[in-house]
Design a protein around this motif. Structure first.
Motif, PDB file in Angstrom:
ATOM      1  N   THR A   1      -4.104   4.509   1.717  1.00 15.50           N
ATOM      2  CA  THR A   1      -4.531   3.128   1.954  1.00 15.50           C
ATOM      3  C   THR A   1      -4.728   2.364   0.646  1.00 15.50           C
ATOM      4  O   THR A   1      -5.152   1.221   0.656  1.00 15.50           O
ATOM      5  CB  THR A   1      -5.853   3.104   2.743  1.00 15.50           C
ATOM      6  N   ARG A   2      -4.428   3.019  -0.478  1.00 14.02           N
ATOM      7  CA  ARG A   2      -4.619   2.360  -1.773  1.00 14.02           C
ATOM      8  C   ARG A   2      -3.339   1.648  -2.205  1.00 14.02           C
ATOM      9  O   ARG A   2      -2.267   1.872  -1.660  1.00 14.02           O
ATOM     10  CB  ARG A   2      -4.982   3.394  -2.847  1.00 14.02           C
ATOM     11  N   TYR A   3      -3.501   0.839  -3.256  1.00 15.85           N
ATOM     12  CA  TYR A   3      -2.358   0.206  -3.903  1.00 15.85           C
ATOM     13  C   TYR A   3      -1.944   1.040  -5.127  1.00 15.85           C
ATOM     14  O   TYR A   3      -2.791   1.735  -5.700  1.00 15.85           O
ATOM     15  CB  TYR A   3      -2.706  -1.218  -4.331  1.00 15.85           C
TER      16      TYR A   3
ATOM     17  N   LYS B   1       0.843  -1.184   0.000  1.00 15.93           N
ATOM     18  CA  LYS B   1       0.000   0.000   0.000  1.00 15.93           C
ATOM     19  C   LYS B   1       0.884   1.241   0.000  1.00 15.93           C
ATOM     20  O   LYS B   1       2.024   1.209   0.471  1.00 15.93           O
ATOM     21  CB  LYS B   1      -0.900   0.007   1.231  1.00 15.93           C
ATOM     22  N   VAL B   2       0.311   2.322  -0.527  1.00 20.40           N
ATOM     23  CA  VAL B   2       1.067   3.565  -0.632  1.00 20.40           C
ATOM     24  C   VAL B   2       1.672   3.949   0.720  1.00 20.40           C
ATOM     25  O   VAL B   2       2.831   4.342   0.815  1.00 20.40           O
ATOM     26  CB  VAL B   2       0.153   4.683  -1.179  1.00 20.40           C
ATOM     27  N   ARG B   3       0.885   3.798   1.776  1.00 26.59           N
ATOM     28  CA  ARG B   3       1.384   4.144   3.111  1.00 26.59           C
ATOM     29  C   ARG B   3       2.660   3.372   3.451  1.00 26.59           C
ATOM     30  O   ARG B   3       3.646   3.942   3.910  1.00 26.59           O
ATOM     31  CB  ARG B   3       0.283   3.834   4.152  1.00 26.59           C
TER      32      ARG B   3
ATOM     33  N   LEU C   1      -3.759   4.350  -8.480  1.00 21.13           N
ATOM     34  CA  LEU C   1      -3.400   5.768  -8.594  1.00 21.13           C
ATOM     35  C   LEU C   1      -3.025   6.131 -10.031  1.00 21.13           C
ATOM     36  O   LEU C   1      -2.591   5.276 -10.798  1.00 21.13           O
ATOM     37  CB  LEU C   1      -2.216   6.077  -7.663  1.00 21.13           C
ATOM     38  N   SER C   2      -3.172   7.411 -10.359  1.00 19.08           N
ATOM     39  CA  SER C   2      -2.772   7.881 -11.686  1.00 19.08           C
ATOM     40  C   SER C   2      -1.260   8.121 -11.706  1.00 19.08           C
ATOM     41  O   SER C   2      -0.607   8.152 -10.661  1.00 19.08           O
ATOM     42  CB  SER C   2      -3.508   9.168 -12.016  1.00 19.08           C
ATOM     43  N   GLY C   3      -0.710   8.325 -12.896  1.00 17.06           N
ATOM     44  CA  GLY C   3       0.727   8.541 -13.045  1.00 17.06           C
ATOM     45  C   GLY C   3       1.241   9.707 -12.216  1.00 17.06           C
ATOM     46  O   GLY C   3       2.281   9.624 -11.568  1.00 17.06           O
ATOM     47  N   GLY C   4       0.504  10.802 -12.237  1.00 16.71           N
ATOM     48  CA  GLY C   4       0.915  11.981 -11.479  1.00 16.71           C
ATOM     49  C   GLY C   4       0.913  11.707  -9.981  1.00 16.71           C
ATOM     50  O   GLY C   4       1.836  12.101  -9.257  1.00 16.71           O
TER      51      GLY C   4
END
Lengths: 330, 348
Positions: free
Chosen positions: B146-148, B107-109, B152-155
């Motif tokens: 909390t996402r993978y 996850k991003v976190r 998410l977008s490129g930016g």
């Protein structure tokens, strides 16, 4: 003379989800434009706007689940959407040619380049002798500025630099004397000094052979410097179209303005305005303007389909407020 | 400049790779430059010019063949991985492709937190707070933590990469083409973020890019590199207004301004960047240079100081004959020569 006229083209991706429900991604929504002989049209937009899909639709290269659901594509007056495959095969690769991006990937690694170019000539003229096809290939290579073409015809694709491979693809596109050339990101991945060489070549060829050309790109510099007319795409629609000087000098669609404003040359960090967000979901497009969620000017009427407002005989923008602020007040 | 003034000093750095069949690829050739604290140094060059290799050598991902890399006065060239690890909290890198740079199963976190786990003694609560602080710093919606990555977008992903690089408060970040794979409107947001970060954190940055417009916008000074050699360096505006090296002049003139009203006289170079396997004996640019003379093909030019910090390596500067302004504009289908075009050098 109008070579290509695309009218109300709708290309959708039609699939079924896990619950067997039909899902439709509306990738092209009523795209209309034309290309005249002797001019270069620049089709510009961000990733996923539908630029390449427009080219594939024209070339009849759509693969399922993509299909043209409505609209017409007329090449020299004939509707190519309705054509049978063998009829279309006579036109594409001959009267309409395409140059793709990633030139090294577009060449067969196991065939010498002269032979690859000659094949394209033989495919459209089975009577052609091998010798004649080969000499045509060499001639075509010479025309695109490949020095010592006779020797180079024996080269393998892996021996070519990126710029040289792109010249080979252009030579291949030109061998059957096309009247329309579609170049999809022809210089993406090439270095700036080489990019200028390739674009100069394309422009000179268009003038010399009086071809029509369409350059698909995300690079506003390419459009500004090389295209006579500019069409800006967003979420499967052309949101603004006109003479390049007119579109860049007086952009009327908020997306065009934002796009031009995001180029490093024009970026003004003192302004707050910035194109946030991303393109809309093609499975659930907004009913009216596709740009509504990102537009700083969006108002209630933007929920209805915006008109294609004519700002001059050649400059149009798909926006309720394209005519300027007076029109909005009245 | 004495080494004490700069945060990073690269001295005579060379990096060669084996090219197969006993050949050698000379990716970086005798490169020297410095980065001052809080400065953004732009590094411009075409593909295969060795700019990414320089970036990787600085953060210890590639080992220099010769030369020295001095970070905060300490020679870090060829430092074994174990010792280098301690430095990484002060020396970070952001890669070109954010899709490939992030572990898809974390996850991003967790991604942003990882450097904190590795390099700091922070407890879980502090780390959590720091991650949220970082998300705010890079203008990333905290809900996305909390996402993978695939959600998410490129930016947004590039913002995650920047947050991860910033986590340990580094003193220098190498940004290797951080905006090249992003769309124009997204790119603008990332550039704005980098400029804001510089004022907020005073981090020094090495910004590697082939996009001249972007480099001009963001850099204090620039280094122009050709075939693994620095041909010109100086304050950004000085280099853009008065480019001294013929290559810099050609590079700047080949840039296409996104404005049809600007019609600049262009000098199209012939051919492409030559192979880095067999380097030319003299000036690396001599084969394509419109103002090259006999001496250029056997004498290596040294850096000439033009004006303060502005330097260029061209033999013809001393005679004032380095301008390609009067040279004929090349190009067009018939004139373009392709002599030097086969097997252009491709560095790994």
């Amino acid at each position: 003379m109008t070579l290509l006229e695309v009218q109300n083209l709708h290309t959708h991706f039609i699939t079924r989800d896990i619950g067997n429900q039909v899902q439709v991604a509306k990738a092209l929504n009523s795209v209309s434009f034309k290309v005249d002989a002797g001019e270069i049209l620049g089709l510009v937009g961000e990733t996923g706007a539908g630029k390449s899909l427009t080219a594939l639709s024209i070339m009849g290269l759509l693969r399922p689940p993509a299909e043209i659901v409505d609209g017409s594509i007329r090449f020299e007056g004939e509707d190519i959407v309705a054509m049978q495959r063998d009829e279309l095969n006579r036109i594409r690769g001959a009267a309409i040619a395409m140059v793709g991006q990633n030139p090294r990937g577009a060449l067969d690694p196991l065939t010498r380049i002269g032979e690859q170019i000659a094949r394209v000539a033989r495919a459209h003229d089975p009577q052609l002798s091998n010798d004649k096809a080969t000499s045509m290939a060499v001639e075509s290579m010479e025309r695109v500025g490949i020095a010592d073409p006779l020797r180079r015809a024996q080269a393998w694709p892996h021996e070519l630099s990126g710029g040289m491979a792109q010249r080979v693809l252009i030579a291949m596109a030109l061998i059957n004397g096309p009247r329309l050339l579609i170049a999809d990101e022809p210089t993406t991945g090439l270095d700036v000094t080489v990019q200028a060489q390739i674009l100069d070549l394309l422009r000179a060829l268009v003038q010399e052979l009086n071809m029509g050309a369409m350059i698909i790109t995300h690079d506003l510099g390419v459009v500004a410097q090389y295209c006579n007319r500019t069409a800006v795409m967003y979420a499967g629609r052309i949101v603004e179209e006109g003479g390049t000087r007119s579109v860049f000098g007086d952009p009327r669609h908020p997306y065009t303005k934002a796009l031009i404003g995001s180029t490093p040359e024009k970026l003004d960090f003192t302004l707050d305005a910035e194109v946030g967000g991303g393109p809309p979901n093609l499975y659930a497009l907004p009913p009216g303007c596709h740009y509504i969620d990102r537009c700083p000017k969006a108002a209630a009427q933007c929920n209805s389909m915006p008109p294609n407002l004519a700002l001059s005989a050649t400059h149009h923008a798909l926006c309720h407020f394209a005519a300027g602020d007076q029109a909005r007040a009245s | 400049m004495s080494p004490g003034d700069s945060i990073l000093d690269v001295q005579n750095l060379s990096k060669f790779f084996p090219g197969g069949r006993g050949t050698t690829i000379h990716a970086v050739n005798d490169v020297s430059f410095a980065i001052r604290p809080g400065e953004i140094l732009g590094m411009v060059g075409e593909s295969g010019s060795g700019k990414s290799t320089i970036g990787r050598a600085i953060v210890g991902l590639a080992h220099a063949t010769s030369g020295q890399i001095i970070f905060r006065g300490q020679d870090i060239t060829g430092l074994p991985e174990k010792k280098f690890r301690g430095l990484r909290k002060d020396l970070q890198i952001v890669f070109q492709d954010p899709w490939g740079a992030l572990n898809p199963r974390l996850k991003v976190r967790t991604i942003v937190e990882e450097p904190l786990r590795l390099h700091t003694q922070m407890n879980a609560t502090d780390r959590r707070r720091r991650v949220e602080e970082l998300a705010q710093l890079v203008r990333l919606n905290a809900g996305l933590l909390t996402r993978y990555p695939n959600e998410l977008s490129g930016g947004q992903l590039q913002r995650v990469c920047i947050a991860r690089a910033l986590a340990t408060n580094p003193e220098l970040i190498v940004l290797d083409e951080p905006t090249s794979s992003l769309d124009l409107s997204v790119r603008a947001g990332i550039l704005r973020l980098l400029l804001e970060l510089r004022t907020e954190t005073s981090i020094a940055m090495l910004f590697i890019s082939h996009d001249l417009g972007t480099v001009r916008l963001i850099s204090d000074r620039i280094v122009v590199i050709y075939l693994g050699r620095i041909v010109e360096q100086g304050p950004t505006e000085q280099v853009f207004k008065a480019p001294a090296h013929p290559y810099t002049q050609a590079l700047l003139s080949a840039h296409l301004p996104p404005d049809p009203a600007i019609d600049q006289g262009r000098h199209i170079l012939e051919g492409e960047i030559p192979s880095s396997v067999t380097l030319p004996e003299g000036c690396f640019f001599a084969g394509r240079c419109p103002v090259a003379v006999e001496a250029c093909s056997h004498q290596r030019p040294t850096m000439v100081t033009l004006d303060g910090d502005h330097q260029a390596a061209c033999l013809r500067i001393s005679e004032g004959a380095n301008s390609i302004g009067d040279a004929p504009i090349l190009g067009g289908p018939k004139q373009v020569s392709a002599q030097s075009n086969t097997a252009s050098g491709r560095t790994p």
